[in-house]
Design a protein around this motif. Sequence first.
Motif, PDB file in Angstrom:
ATOM      1  N   PRO A 233       0.806  -1.233   0.000  1.00  0.00           N
ATOM      2  CA  PRO A 233       0.000   0.000   0.000  1.00  0.00           C
ATOM      3  C   PRO A 233       0.836   1.279   0.000  1.00  0.00           C
ATOM      4  O   PRO A 233       0.389   2.319  -0.463  1.00  0.00           O
ATOM      5  CB  PRO A 233      -0.839  -0.121   1.268  1.00  0.00           C
ATOM      6  N   THR A 234       2.048   1.228   0.559  1.00  0.00           N
ATOM      7  CA  THR A 234       2.969   2.369   0.483  1.00  0.00           C
ATOM      8  C   THR A 234       4.330   1.843   0.034  1.00  0.00           C
ATOM      9  O   THR A 234       4.705   0.705   0.360  1.00  0.00           O
ATOM     10  CB  THR A 234       3.116   3.073   1.848  1.00  0.00           C
ATOM     11  N   PRO A 235       5.092   2.648  -0.721  1.00  0.00           N
ATOM     12  CA  PRO A 235       6.384   2.172  -1.225  1.00  0.00           C
ATOM     13  C   PRO A 235       7.369   1.864  -0.093  1.00  0.00           C
ATOM     14  O   PRO A 235       7.526   2.637   0.844  1.00  0.00           O
ATOM     15  CB  PRO A 235       6.877   3.351  -2.076  1.00  0.00           C
ATOM     16  N   ARG A 236       8.020   0.702  -0.204  1.00  0.00           N
ATOM     17  CA  ARG A 236       9.043   0.317   0.765  1.00  0.00           C
ATOM     18  C   ARG A 236      10.007  -0.653   0.087  1.00  0.00           C
ATOM     19  O   ARG A 236       9.654  -1.326  -0.892  1.00  0.00           O
ATOM     20  CB  ARG A 236       8.421  -0.341   1.997  1.00  0.00           C
ATOM     21  N   VAL A 237      11.219  -0.745   0.622  1.00  0.00           N
ATOM     22  CA  VAL A 237      12.222  -1.650   0.072  1.00  0.00           C
ATOM     23  C   VAL A 237      11.892  -3.080   0.492  1.00  0.00           C
ATOM     24  O   VAL A 237      11.751  -3.380   1.673  1.00  0.00           O
ATOM     25  CB  VAL A 237      13.637  -1.272   0.554  1.00  0.00           C
ATOM     26  N   ARG A 238      11.748  -3.959  -0.495  1.00  0.00           N
ATOM     27  CA  ARG A 238      11.535  -5.373  -0.195  1.00  0.00           C
ATOM     28  C   ARG A 238      12.862  -6.115  -0.103  1.00  0.00           C
ATOM     29  O   ARG A 238      13.043  -6.960   0.768  1.00  0.00           O
ATOM     30  CB  ARG A 238      10.677  -6.037  -1.272  1.00  0.00           C
ATOM     31  N   ALA A 239      13.801  -5.804  -1.027  1.00  0.00           N
ATOM     32  CA  ALA A 239      15.072  -6.528  -1.023  1.00  0.00           C
ATOM     33  C   ALA A 239      16.136  -5.712  -1.737  1.00  0.00           C
ATOM     34  O   ALA A 239      15.837  -4.904  -2.623  1.00  0.00           O
ATOM     35  CB  ALA A 239      14.914  -7.882  -1.709  1.00  0.00           C
ATOM     36  N   GLN A 240      17.379  -5.913  -1.318  1.00  0.00           N
ATOM     37  CA  GLN A 240      18.554  -5.360  -1.997  1.00  0.00           C
ATOM     38  C   GLN A 240      19.310  -6.528  -2.619  1.00  0.00           C
ATOM     39  O   GLN A 240      19.719  -7.459  -1.909  1.00  0.00           O
ATOM     40  CB  GLN A 240      19.454  -4.620  -1.002  1.00  0.00           C
ATOM     41  N   LEU A 241      19.490  -6.489  -3.936  1.00  0.00           N
ATOM     42  CA  LEU A 241      20.176  -7.553  -4.651  1.00  0.00           C
ATOM     43  C   LEU A 241      21.606  -7.096  -4.927  1.00  0.00           C
ATOM     44  O   LEU A 241      21.823  -6.131  -5.671  1.00  0.00           O
ATOM     45  CB  LEU A 241      19.448  -7.884  -5.958  1.00  0.00           C
ATOM     46  N   ALA A 242      22.575  -7.799  -4.329  1.00  0.00           N
ATOM     47  CA  ALA A 242      23.977  -7.390  -4.450  1.00  0.00           C
ATOM     48  C   ALA A 242      24.507  -7.757  -5.827  1.00  0.00           C
ATOM     49  O   ALA A 242      24.719  -8.936  -6.139  1.00  0.00           O
ATOM     50  CB  ALA A 242      24.808  -8.066  -3.356  1.00  0.00           C
ATOM     51  N   SER A 243      24.721  -6.741  -6.668  1.00  0.00           N
ATOM     52  CA  SER A 243      25.243  -6.972  -8.014  1.00  0.00           C
ATOM     53  C   SER A 243      26.764  -6.899  -7.997  1.00  0.00           C
ATOM     54  O   SER A 243      27.380  -6.506  -7.004  1.00  0.00           O
ATOM     55  CB  SER A 243      24.662  -5.952  -8.993  1.00  0.00           C
ATOM     56  N   ALA A 257       7.270 -12.181 -14.747  1.00  0.00           N
ATOM     57  CA  ALA A 257       7.851 -11.546 -13.555  1.00  0.00           C
ATOM     58  C   ALA A 257       8.810 -12.451 -12.792  1.00  0.00           C
ATOM     59  O   ALA A 257       9.165 -12.148 -11.657  1.00  0.00           O
ATOM     60  CB  ALA A 257       6.750 -11.052 -12.611  1.00  0.00           C
ATOM     61  N   GLN A 258       9.277 -13.520 -13.402  1.00  0.00           N
ATOM     62  CA  GLN A 258      10.180 -14.427 -12.701  1.00  0.00           C
ATOM     63  C   GLN A 258      11.654 -14.073 -12.905  1.00  0.00           C
ATOM     64  O   GLN A 258      12.475 -14.311 -12.029  1.00  0.00           O
ATOM     65  CB  GLN A 258       9.932 -15.865 -13.160  1.00  0.00           C
ATOM     66  N   ILE A 259      11.992 -13.508 -14.066  1.00  0.00           N
ATOM     67  CA  ILE A 259      13.385 -13.248 -14.414  1.00  0.00           C
ATOM     68  C   ILE A 259      13.614 -11.747 -14.585  1.00  0.00           C
ATOM     69  O   ILE A 259      12.795 -11.055 -15.186  1.00  0.00           O
ATOM     70  CB  ILE A 259      13.779 -13.974 -15.717  1.00  0.00           C
ATOM     71  N   CYS A 260      14.722 -11.268 -14.062  1.00  0.00           N
ATOM     72  CA  CYS A 260      15.151  -9.887 -14.275  1.00  0.00           C
ATOM     73  C   CYS A 260      16.566  -9.917 -14.853  1.00  0.00           C
ATOM     74  O   CYS A 260      17.434 -10.650 -14.370  1.00  0.00           O
ATOM     75  CB  CYS A 260      15.131  -9.099 -12.963  1.00  0.00           C
ATOM     76  N   LEU A 261      16.802  -9.119 -15.881  1.00  0.00           N
ATOM     77  CA  LEU A 261      18.127  -8.961 -16.470  1.00  0.00           C
ATOM     78  C   LEU A 261      18.651  -7.575 -16.133  1.00  0.00           C
ATOM     79  O   LEU A 261      17.927  -6.582 -16.264  1.00  0.00           O
ATOM     80  CB  LEU A 261      18.082  -9.131 -17.986  1.00  0.00           C
ATOM     81  N   ALA A 262      19.891  -7.507 -15.695  1.00  0.00           N
ATOM     82  CA  ALA A 262      20.548  -6.234 -15.384  1.00  0.00           C
ATOM     83  C   ALA A 262      21.804  -6.130 -16.243  1.00  0.00           C
ATOM     84  O   ALA A 262      22.648  -7.023 -16.222  1.00  0.00           O
ATOM     85  CB  ALA A 262      20.904  -6.155 -13.901  1.00  0.00           C
ATOM     86  N   ILE A 270      21.579 -12.287 -14.520  1.00  0.00           N
ATOM     87  CA  ILE A 270      20.264 -12.905 -14.680  1.00  0.00           C
ATOM     88  C   ILE A 270      19.781 -13.299 -13.285  1.00  0.00           C
ATOM     89  O   ILE A 270      20.394 -14.148 -12.624  1.00  0.00           O
ATOM     90  CB  ILE A 270      20.341 -14.115 -15.616  1.00  0.00           C
ATOM     91  N   TRP A 271      18.705 -12.660 -12.838  1.00  0.00           N
ATOM     92  CA  TRP A 271      18.210 -12.830 -11.477  1.00  0.00           C
ATOM     93  C   TRP A 271      16.878 -13.574 -11.448  1.00  0.00           C
ATOM     94  O   TRP A 271      16.011 -13.360 -12.290  1.00  0.00           O
ATOM     95  CB  TRP A 271      18.011 -11.467 -10.806  1.00  0.00           C
ATOM     96  N   ASP A 272      16.723 -14.434 -10.463  1.00  0.00           N
ATOM     97  CA  ASP A 272      15.441 -15.041 -10.120  1.00  0.00           C
ATOM     98  C   ASP A 272      14.756 -14.093  -9.128  1.00  0.00           C
ATOM     99  O   ASP A 272      15.160 -14.003  -7.963  1.00  0.00           O
ATOM    100  CB  ASP A 272      15.682 -16.421  -9.492  1.00  0.00           C
ATOM    101  N   GLN A 276      14.968 -14.163  -5.350  1.00  0.00           N
ATOM    102  CA  GLN A 276      16.010 -13.134  -5.202  1.00  0.00           C
ATOM    103  C   GLN A 276      17.408 -13.754  -5.196  1.00  0.00           C
ATOM    104  O   GLN A 276      18.244 -13.475  -4.340  1.00  0.00           O
ATOM    105  CB  GLN A 276      15.760 -12.313  -3.939  1.00  0.00           C
ATOM    106  N   ILE A 277      17.641 -14.612  -6.200  1.00  0.00           N
ATOM    107  CA  ILE A 277      18.900 -15.328  -6.343  1.00  0.00           C
ATOM    108  C   ILE A 277      19.530 -14.975  -7.692  1.00  0.00           C
ATOM    109  O   ILE A 277      18.831 -14.926  -8.714  1.00  0.00           O
ATOM    110  CB  ILE A 277      18.677 -16.858  -6.262  1.00  0.00           C
ATOM    111  N   LEU A 278      20.833 -14.742  -7.696  1.00  0.00           N
ATOM    112  CA  LEU A 278      21.565 -14.526  -8.939  1.00  0.00           C
ATOM    113  C   LEU A 278      21.760 -15.869  -9.634  1.00  0.00           C
ATOM    114  O   LEU A 278      22.438 -16.757  -9.115  1.00  0.00           O
ATOM    115  CB  LEU A 278      22.915 -13.863  -8.671  1.00  0.00           C
ATOM    116  N   ILE A 279      21.144 -16.029 -10.802  1.00  0.00           N
ATOM    117  CA  ILE A 279      21.238 -17.291 -11.538  1.00  0.00           C
ATOM    118  C   ILE A 279      22.555 -17.380 -12.295  1.00  0.00           C
ATOM    119  O   ILE A 279      23.225 -18.415 -12.290  1.00  0.00           O
ATOM    120  CB  ILE A 279      20.058 -17.418 -12.530  1.00  0.00           C
TER     121      ILE A 279
END
Length: 437
Positions: A233-243, A257-262, A270-272, A276-279
Motif C-alpha cells: 500500500p505504500t512504497p518500501r524496500v523489499r530486497a537489496q540484490l547485491a550486483s 515476472a520471474q526473471i530480471c536482467l541487469a 540474470i536474477w530469479d 532473489q537469487i543470482l542465476i
Amino acid sequence: MSEEKEEASFSILTIYDEPEKRRNVPESPGISSQDEHHAQSQLGEACGLPQQPPGSPRQHDLAYQETISPQQWAPQALDRSELQAPQLSEAESEEAEPGLSSPPGSEFGQPCPSPRPSEEVWSLLRAIPPVPDEVVVRQMTPRKSWKVGKLRHGKKVYSLAISSSTHHVYTCGHGYIRVWDESALHAWDHAPQAQLNLQDRQNCVLTCKLSPDERSLITGGLSQTLTLWDLAPTPRVRAQLASTGPMCYSLAVSSNAQICLACFKGFVEIWDLQNQILIRKHEVPVYGSRCVDIVGNKFWTGGEDTRLYSWDLRSYQRLQQHDLQHEILSITHDPSEEWLLVGLRMSDIVILHTHRREKFKAVLQKYVYHHNLKFASCGSYFVATLDESIHCLAAPSLQRLFQVEESTDILCCDVSSDNQYLVTGSRNSATVYQLLY
C-alpha cells in the motif's frame, strides 16, 4: 557456440504523416522503388496483410502505400469484415468458376492455396449472423496529445515509470525517487506524495522497471545493488540484490515476472526475482551491453559496438548478431513479443521479428544523443523520443500520429498501461501528456 551472423540488409520503410502524402515520398538514395515495394510486401506478409496482384493500378505507384490499420499488426485481431460471414446468393455461387482454386478474396493478391470450400461450408457460413459493430473490439490510436501537468523532480530525471493500477508516477535520479499521485498529473506545481531517499545519497537511479502487475518496481544505477520496491500500500524496500558491477545501464523483466536482467559493462546479470537469487553472470561483448530486453526464451543486448546480439536464456549461447552500423541506444518489444524495436544513434528505428527473418529499418538520418522507445500496451502504436522531439507512430504502418517538441532533451519516457498518459523525463522535471483518441 552456436552463432548466426546477419548482414545489414534491411528493407527500408518510411515514416509518413498522412496517407495521401505517401504518393509523393521520394525514394531513398540507392534504393530502387522495386526494393521499397519488396520491403512493403515483406512487411505485409509478416503481418498477414493482403498484397496487390501484379499489374494492378497500385503496382505502378510503388512509393504509395495505404494506411495499415492497427489491427493488422496482430493477425489474430480481426475487423468486422473478417468476422462477418460472407452472404452469397445462389446466383453468385453458380457463377463461380468450377476450377477456382481459392476462395473469394484471392483476387486481391493474398495467396490461398487451399481448395475451394464445399457447398456445405458455404451453407454453414451463410447461417452465421453478422457481428454487430458494438461488440467488435477495435484497437485505437491517439490522434493528438494534451500537455496537462509538470512533475517538479528537482534534478535530472534519468528514469521513470507509470503505474496505472496504483495511479502513481515514479521519477528517478540522483539521491532519491519521487512518488506522484494522480492529482499531480493534472497540475503544474504539485508537491510529490512521497520521496524515497536512497541509502547512499551519491547513488543515482539510471534505470527502473515495473513488474507486470505494477505492484513492485526494480531500480538500478550507480550503486552495486539492485533495489526491489513494494509499491502498495505504500512504497518500501523489499530486497537489496547485491550486483557485481559498478553501474547498471539497463533492466528488463520477463512477462511472467520471474526473471530480471541487469545490464553492466561487459556482462548481464540474470536474477530469479521470486527467490532473489543470482542465476548467472553472463559475459557479453564489452561495448555491446548498454541496452537489454527479454522476449520469451531469448534476450537481446546492444550498445556502442553497433551490433545487436540475441542469446538463448536456457543454453546462454549466442543465437544471432546483426550489424546495425550505428550505436544502439534503446531496445524494446511489442506486447505480443513478436517484434523488437531498436533505436539507433542516427535516430533510425530497426524493426525485427523475434523468431523469423523479417527485418526492416525506418531511416531518419539525424544524429541524436538520446533515443527512447516505448510500445503502448495495446500494441497499436509506440512512442519514440529523439532528443527534444516526441514522435507517436502507428504500428505497423509507421504513420506519424502526432509530434511534440520540448524545450530540453528527453532522457526517458513511459506510456501508462491503460494508454491514457505519456510521461517524459528531462533536465529537472517530468512532463505529463494526456493522450486523446
